[in-house]
Motif scaffolding. Structure first.
Motif, PDB file in Angstrom:
ATOM      1  N   PRO A 201      34.270   1.600  32.410  1.00  0.00           N
ATOM      2  CA  PRO A 201      32.773   2.366  32.481  1.00  0.00           C
ATOM      3  C   PRO A 201      32.266   2.295  31.207  1.00  0.00           C
ATOM      4  CG  PRO A 201      34.507   3.574  33.570  1.00  0.00           C
ATOM      5  CD  PRO A 201      35.327   2.753  32.757  1.00  0.00           C
ATOM      6  N   GLU A 202      30.890   2.230  31.244  1.00  0.00           N
ATOM      7  CA  GLU A 202      30.088   2.088  29.806  1.00  0.00           C
ATOM      8  C   GLU A 202      30.070   3.220  28.904  1.00  0.00           C
ATOM      9  OE1 GLU A 202      26.319   0.748  30.834  1.00  0.00           O
ATOM     10  OE2 GLU A 202      26.863  -1.027  31.846  1.00  0.00           O
ATOM     11  N   ILE A 203      30.497   4.546  29.677  1.00  0.00           N
ATOM     12  CA  ILE A 203      30.499   5.849  29.013  1.00  0.00           C
ATOM     13  C   ILE A 203      31.362   5.924  27.800  1.00  0.00           C
ATOM     14  CG2 ILE A 203      32.299   6.896  30.417  1.00  0.00           C
ATOM     15  CD1 ILE A 203      30.600   9.252  30.775  1.00  0.00           C
ATOM     16  N   TYR A 204      32.429   4.846  27.964  1.00  0.00           N
ATOM     17  CA  TYR A 204      33.603   4.772  26.631  1.00  0.00           C
ATOM     18  C   TYR A 204      32.741   4.031  25.596  1.00  0.00           C
ATOM     19  CZ  TYR A 204      37.448   6.424  29.435  1.00  0.00           C
ATOM     20  OH  TYR A 204      38.157   7.250  30.017  1.00  0.00           O
ATOM     21  N   PHE A 205      31.752   3.491  25.628  1.00  0.00           N
ATOM     22  CA  PHE A 205      31.078   2.864  24.334  1.00  0.00           C
ATOM     23  C   PHE A 205      29.848   3.411  24.017  1.00  0.00           C
ATOM     24  CE2 PHE A 205      33.439  -0.140  26.891  1.00  0.00           C
ATOM     25  CZ  PHE A 205      34.236  -0.802  26.083  1.00  0.00           C
ATOM     26  N   ALA A 206      29.361   3.397  22.692  1.00  0.00           N
ATOM     27  CA  ALA A 206      28.180   4.110  22.188  1.00  0.00           C
ATOM     28  C   ALA A 206      26.964   3.829  23.327  1.00  0.00           C
ATOM     29  CB  ALA A 206      27.970   3.701  20.673  1.00  0.00           C
ATOM     30  N   HIS A 207      26.173   4.822  23.345  1.00  0.00           N
ATOM     31  CA  HIS A 207      24.840   4.819  24.033  1.00  0.00           C
ATOM     32  C   HIS A 207      24.130   5.922  23.823  1.00  0.00           C
ATOM     33  CE1 HIS A 207      27.782   7.220  26.531  1.00  0.00           C
ATOM     34  NE2 HIS A 207      26.871   7.733  27.160  1.00  0.00           N
ATOM     35  N   GLN A 208      23.055   5.916  24.109  1.00  0.00           N
ATOM     36  CA  GLN A 208      21.966   7.285  23.880  1.00  0.00           C
ATOM     37  C   GLN A 208      22.204   8.193  25.026  1.00  0.00           C
ATOM     38  OE1 GLN A 208      19.673   8.014  21.255  1.00  0.00           O
ATOM     39  NE2 GLN A 208      20.673   6.700  20.138  1.00  0.00           N
ATOM     40  N   ARG A 209      22.251   9.237  24.742  1.00  0.00           N
ATOM     41  CA  ARG A 209      22.563  10.317  25.668  1.00  0.00           C
ATOM     42  C   ARG A 209      21.940  11.777  25.272  1.00  0.00           C
ATOM     43  NH1 ARG A 209      26.292   9.195  29.443  1.00  0.00           N
ATOM     44  NH2 ARG A 209      26.666  11.040  31.114  1.00  0.00           N
ATOM     45  N   GLU A 210      21.663  12.435  26.285  1.00  0.00           N
ATOM     46  CA  GLU A 210      20.969  13.586  26.190  1.00  0.00           C
ATOM     47  C   GLU A 210      21.987  14.601  26.135  1.00  0.00           C
ATOM     48  OE1 GLU A 210      17.232  14.929  27.369  1.00  0.00           O
ATOM     49  OE2 GLU A 210      16.744  13.181  26.375  1.00  0.00           O
ATOM     50  N   VAL A 211      22.468  15.240  24.986  1.00  0.00           N
ATOM     51  CA  VAL A 211      23.655  16.273  24.874  1.00  0.00           C
ATOM     52  C   VAL A 211      23.108  17.243  24.043  1.00  0.00           C
ATOM     53  CG1 VAL A 211      25.186  14.315  24.885  1.00  0.00           C
ATOM     54  CG2 VAL A 211      24.147  15.119  22.721  1.00  0.00           C
ATOM     55  N   PHE A 212      23.902  18.501  24.241  1.00  0.00           N
ATOM     56  CA  PHE A 212      23.704  19.774  23.324  1.00  0.00           C
ATOM     57  C   PHE A 212      24.868  20.161  22.643  1.00  0.00           C
ATOM     58  CE2 PHE A 212      24.870  21.106  27.533  1.00  0.00           C
ATOM     59  CZ  PHE A 212      25.719  22.157  27.584  1.00  0.00           C
ATOM     60  N   GLN A 213      24.914  21.071  21.584  1.00  0.00           N
ATOM     61  CA  GLN A 213      26.216  21.503  20.893  1.00  0.00           C
ATOM     62  C   GLN A 213      26.741  22.690  21.404  1.00  0.00           C
ATOM     63  OE1 GLN A 213      26.400  21.988  16.678  1.00  0.00           O
ATOM     64  NE2 GLN A 213      27.744  20.116  16.790  1.00  0.00           N
ATOM     65  N   ARG A 214      28.085  22.799  21.832  1.00  0.00           N
ATOM     66  CA  ARG A 214      28.795  24.084  22.347  1.00  0.00           C
ATOM     67  C   ARG A 214      30.277  24.055  21.397  1.00  0.00           C
ATOM     68  NH1 ARG A 214      28.761  25.915  28.312  1.00  0.00           N
ATOM     69  NH2 ARG A 214      26.492  26.110  27.954  1.00  0.00           N
ATOM     70  N   GLY A 215      30.594  24.929  20.969  1.00  0.00           N
ATOM     71  CA  GLY A 215      32.064  24.942  20.551  1.00  0.00           C
ATOM     72  C   GLY A 215      32.171  23.613  19.577  1.00  0.00           C
ATOM     73  N   GLY A 216      31.388  23.233  19.015  1.00  0.00           N
ATOM     74  CA  GLY A 216      31.866  22.209  18.043  1.00  0.00           C
ATOM     75  C   GLY A 216      31.664  20.794  18.806  1.00  0.00           C
ATOM     76  N   MET A 217      31.360  20.784  20.030  1.00  0.00           N
ATOM     77  CA  MET A 217      31.251  19.710  20.830  1.00  0.00           C
ATOM     78  C   MET A 217      30.124  19.211  21.407  1.00  0.00           C
ATOM     79  SD  MET A 217      34.953  19.480  22.781  1.00  0.00           S
ATOM     80  CE  MET A 217      34.172  20.945  23.926  1.00  0.00           C
ATOM     81  N   TRP A 218      29.685  17.912  21.585  1.00  0.00           N
ATOM     82  CA  TRP A 218      28.506  17.441  22.138  1.00  0.00           C
ATOM     83  C   TRP A 218      28.757  17.270  23.731  1.00  0.00           C
ATOM     84  CZ3 TRP A 218      24.480  18.071  19.420  1.00  0.00           C
ATOM     85  CH2 TRP A 218      24.552  17.909  18.074  1.00  0.00           C
ATOM     86  N   LEU A 219      28.055  18.328  24.731  1.00  0.00           N
ATOM     87  CA  LEU A 219      28.407  18.320  26.126  1.00  0.00           C
ATOM     88  C   LEU A 219      26.870  17.767  26.618  1.00  0.00           C
ATOM     89  CD1 LEU A 219      29.900  21.914  26.402  1.00  0.00           C
ATOM     90  CD2 LEU A 219      30.773  19.506  26.426  1.00  0.00           C
ATOM     91  N   THR A 220      27.190  17.115  27.845  1.00  0.00           N
ATOM     92  CA  THR A 220      26.000  16.470  28.672  1.00  0.00           C
ATOM     93  C   THR A 220      25.521  17.680  29.527  1.00  0.00           C
ATOM     94  OG1 THR A 220      27.057  14.327  28.790  1.00  0.00           O
ATOM     95  CG2 THR A 220      25.372  14.929  30.329  1.00  0.00           C
ATOM     96  N   ALA A 221      24.130  17.824  29.668  1.00  0.00           N
ATOM     97  CA  ALA A 221      23.452  18.991  30.432  1.00  0.00           C
ATOM     98  C   ALA A 221      23.842  18.374  31.910  1.00  0.00           C
ATOM     99  CB  ALA A 221      22.048  18.957  30.070  1.00  0.00           C
ATOM    100  N   GLY A 222      24.088  19.561  32.749  1.00  0.00           N
ATOM    101  CA  GLY A 222      24.227  19.587  34.408  1.00  0.00           C
ATOM    102  C   GLY A 222      24.109  20.634  34.811  1.00  0.00           C
ATOM    103  N   GLU A 223      24.289  20.545  36.249  1.00  0.00           N
ATOM    104  CA  GLU A 223      24.465  21.749  37.075  1.00  0.00           C
ATOM    105  C   GLU A 223      25.375  22.654  36.957  1.00  0.00           C
ATOM    106  OE1 GLU A 223      23.993  20.038  41.078  1.00  0.00           O
ATOM    107  OE2 GLU A 223      22.012  19.297  40.901  1.00  0.00           O
ATOM    108  N   TRP A 224      26.319  22.203  36.245  1.00  0.00           N
ATOM    109  CA  TRP A 224      27.645  23.193  36.037  1.00  0.00           C
ATOM    110  C   TRP A 224      27.304  24.331  35.252  1.00  0.00           C
ATOM    111  CZ3 TRP A 224      28.710  23.773  30.848  1.00  0.00           C
ATOM    112  CH2 TRP A 224      28.419  22.753  29.934  1.00  0.00           C
TER     113      TRP A 224
END
Length: 297
Positions: A201-224
């Motif tokens: 899947p392309e997700i394993y390679f670098a791409h532009q993504r909308e993310v936010f930081q929590r606990g020192g990690m970049w997470l993807t925004a979502g319904e969760w």
């Protein structure tokens, strides 16, 4: 003729698949569309070629999976004519058998659907992609890892595995988790994927993504449930080292768009993929072992 280390790892994994297929009546392979399960399926197809893989696939779908990974899963199943069973966490939430967690993550909620699927289909062997380099609790696993009638793991019941001899004996109601990638490292996985030309899947390679930081990690925004107040979404060049529930799987800053560049990044990294990108493993020192004792992957 001497085998290089990738040939030796491949031969060992192929041997494990064949041993398990010969010893168990109803094996199944856990397949999420992540790189380790993709590698397992590739090795299983090699093990039994030109015949078809003699067992089906099982995916425990949290409902918070990355769309790119689910699309890859479905394409792969269709392309190779495989059987896929999907156990959905959302079904358990809808009928009240499970409740959403306050933190929004569904990774710990996968255990009950997994065990129910194993029991209902009477699977006696479950192939998992766990590797010993990932995390302390996984390093304790044998290749053939016994689970009791409640699906629970007890490290004290692990059996010796000398000279690549595997013991799959189990009582009625018990089953065995089988880990063909036990002796692989993350770097081995990527080097083998490169050598074999395995699509990911392309997700394993670098791409532009909308993310936010929590606990020192970049997470993807979502319904969760992310982002929360004060968590700013920004576009970054990232990739994923491992994939799972979106609520606990973080991305890493990266410009690696090819297998060669990814391999160079992994070779220079001082953190395991789970240590760097999985929030659920940071809950406590023994978080993974506690979940495994309850029946987790």
């Amino acid at each position: 003729m001497r085998l290089d280390h990738l040939d030796a790892l491949e031969a060992e994994s192929v041997h494990i698949f064949r041993e398990a297929a010969a010893e168990f009546e109803r094996p199944v392979l856990l397949f999420s569309g992540g790189k380790d399960s993709i590698l397992m399926l590739h090795l299983a197809m090699k093990a039994f070629w030109p015949a078809k893989v003699p067992f089906g696939l099982l995916h425990v779908d949290t409902g918070h999976n990355f769309p790119e990974v689910l699309a890859y899963r479905d394409r792969t199943v269709a392309e190779h004519g495989l059987r896929l069973e999907v156990a959905r966490v959302q079904d358990y939430i809808d009928d009240g058998r499970l409740r959403e967690r306050p933190d929004g993550t569904r990774n710990p909620l996968q255990t009950v659907p997994l065990l129910d699927a194993i029991n209902s289909h009477r699977f006696d062997a479950v192939f998992g992609g766990g590797r010993r380099d990932e995390e302390k609790a996984r390093a304790k696993e044998r290749v053939f890892s016994l689970r009791d009638e409640f699906g629970q793991w007890d490290p004290r019941r692990q059996r010796p595995e000398l000279w690549s001899l595997y013991n799959g004996r189990h009582r009625a109601g018990e089953h065995v988790r089988v880990f063909p990638l036990s002796n692989w490292t993350e770097l081995d996985v990527w080097q083998y994927i490169d050598r074999e030309g395995i699509a990911l899947p392309e997700i394993y390679f670098a791409h532009q993504r909308e993310v936010f930081q929590r606990g020192g990690m970049w997470l993807t925004a979502g319904e969760w449930g992310g982002p929360k107040d004060g968590e700013t979404v920004q576009a970054r060049s990232v990739r994923y080292r491992t994939v799972g529930d979106m609520s606990c799987t973080g991305a890493v800053d990266s410009t690696a768009v090819s297998l060669t560049e990814v391999i160079a990044e992994i070779a220079a990294s001082t953190l395991t993929e789970r240590g760097a990108t999985r929030a659920d493993d940071k809950l406590s020192e023994a978080a993974m072992e506690d979940r495994k004792r309850e029946g987790y992957f």
